[in-house]
Design an enzyme around this catalytic site. Sequence first.
Site, PDB file in Angstrom:
ATOM      1  N   THR A  55       9.614  12.294  -6.874  1.00  0.00           N
ATOM      2  CA  THR A  55       9.396  11.170  -5.956  1.00  0.00           C
ATOM      3  C   THR A  55       9.242   9.835  -6.682  1.00  0.00           C
ATOM      4  OG1 THR A  55       7.019  11.497  -6.135  1.00  0.00           O
ATOM      5  CG2 THR A  55       8.142  12.633  -4.309  1.00  0.00           C
ATOM      6  N   HIS A  66       2.066 -16.299 -10.887  1.00  0.00           N
ATOM      7  CA  HIS A  66       2.028 -14.843 -11.067  1.00  0.00           C
ATOM      8  C   HIS A  66       1.390 -14.438 -12.397  1.00  0.00           C
ATOM      9  CE1 HIS A  66       4.427 -14.547  -7.517  1.00  0.00           C
ATOM     10  NE2 HIS A  66       5.339 -15.364  -8.037  1.00  0.00           N
ATOM     11  N   ASP A  91      10.382  14.240 -15.638  1.00  0.00           N
ATOM     12  CA  ASP A  91       9.920  15.630 -15.622  1.00  0.00           C
ATOM     13  C   ASP A  91      11.125  16.470 -15.210  1.00  0.00           C
ATOM     14  OD1 ASP A  91      10.133  15.365 -12.863  1.00  0.00           O
ATOM     15  OD2 ASP A  91       8.069  15.963 -12.423  1.00  0.00           O
TER      16      ASP A  91
HETATM   17  C1  RB5 Z   1       7.499  18.174  -9.188  1.00  0.00           C
HETATM   18  O1  RB5 Z   1       7.720  19.207  -8.295  1.00  0.00           O
HETATM   19  C2  RB5 Z   1       7.019  16.947  -8.437  1.00  0.00           C
HETATM   20  O2  RB5 Z   1       5.735  17.161  -7.952  1.00  0.00           O
HETATM   21  C3  RB5 Z   1       7.041  15.727  -9.335  1.00  0.00           C
HETATM   22  O3  RB5 Z   1       8.316  15.555  -9.857  1.00  0.00           O
HETATM   23  C4  RB5 Z   1       6.689  14.410  -8.673  1.00  0.00           C
HETATM   24  O4  RB5 Z   1       7.451  14.194  -7.532  1.00  0.00           O
HETATM   25  C5  RB5 Z   1       5.261  14.141  -8.478  1.00  0.00           C
HETATM   26  O5  RB5 Z   1       4.842  13.047  -8.054  1.00  0.00           O
END
Ligand code: RB5
Length: 149
Positions: free
Chosen positions: A67, A133, A8
């Site tokens: 994240t 596994h 993203d």
């Molecule tokens: C974007 O601001 C952030 O929310 C996205 O990149 C991610 O970390 C969501 O889990």
Amino acid sequence: MKFYIATDHAGFVIKDFVKDYVTSKGHEIIDLGPHTDERVDYPDYAKKCAGMVVEDKGSFGILICGTGIGISIAANKVAGIRAALCHDAYTAAMTRAHNDANILCFGERVVGKGVIESMIDAFCETEFEGGRHAGRVEKIEGCAFGADI
Ligand code: RB5
């Protein structure tokens, strides 16, 4: 190995670094976007990459958001996808060895370039162990279809 990569906007800046590193290691990587830093919704790019990995048997994915959390959660909604949010070489190796992960996920805001390189190396160099596994991974697919496990 053949990879598809998507991010993203919060994973966009590191994307070219990751592509260059994966290519330098002799792998193929196809960029599914985004191609600008405009704000986008990570589920759209998770779905795009997950769809390609399922369709193109034997391929792998790399998904990056701020994240790594949102984009991995979204990718795991696609049947056949085992998207692993990793933070270091150990988790990247273990998710190949034990979970047969087919998408490596991480957060651009969480890990630095050295850790990213080590995660990619570990992910690429580690084979699925199978054995005990294998049945567990099969049960993951059962979860995706709501089966009683
Ligand atoms: C974007 O601001 C952030 O929310 C996205 O990149 C991610 O970390 C969501 O889990």
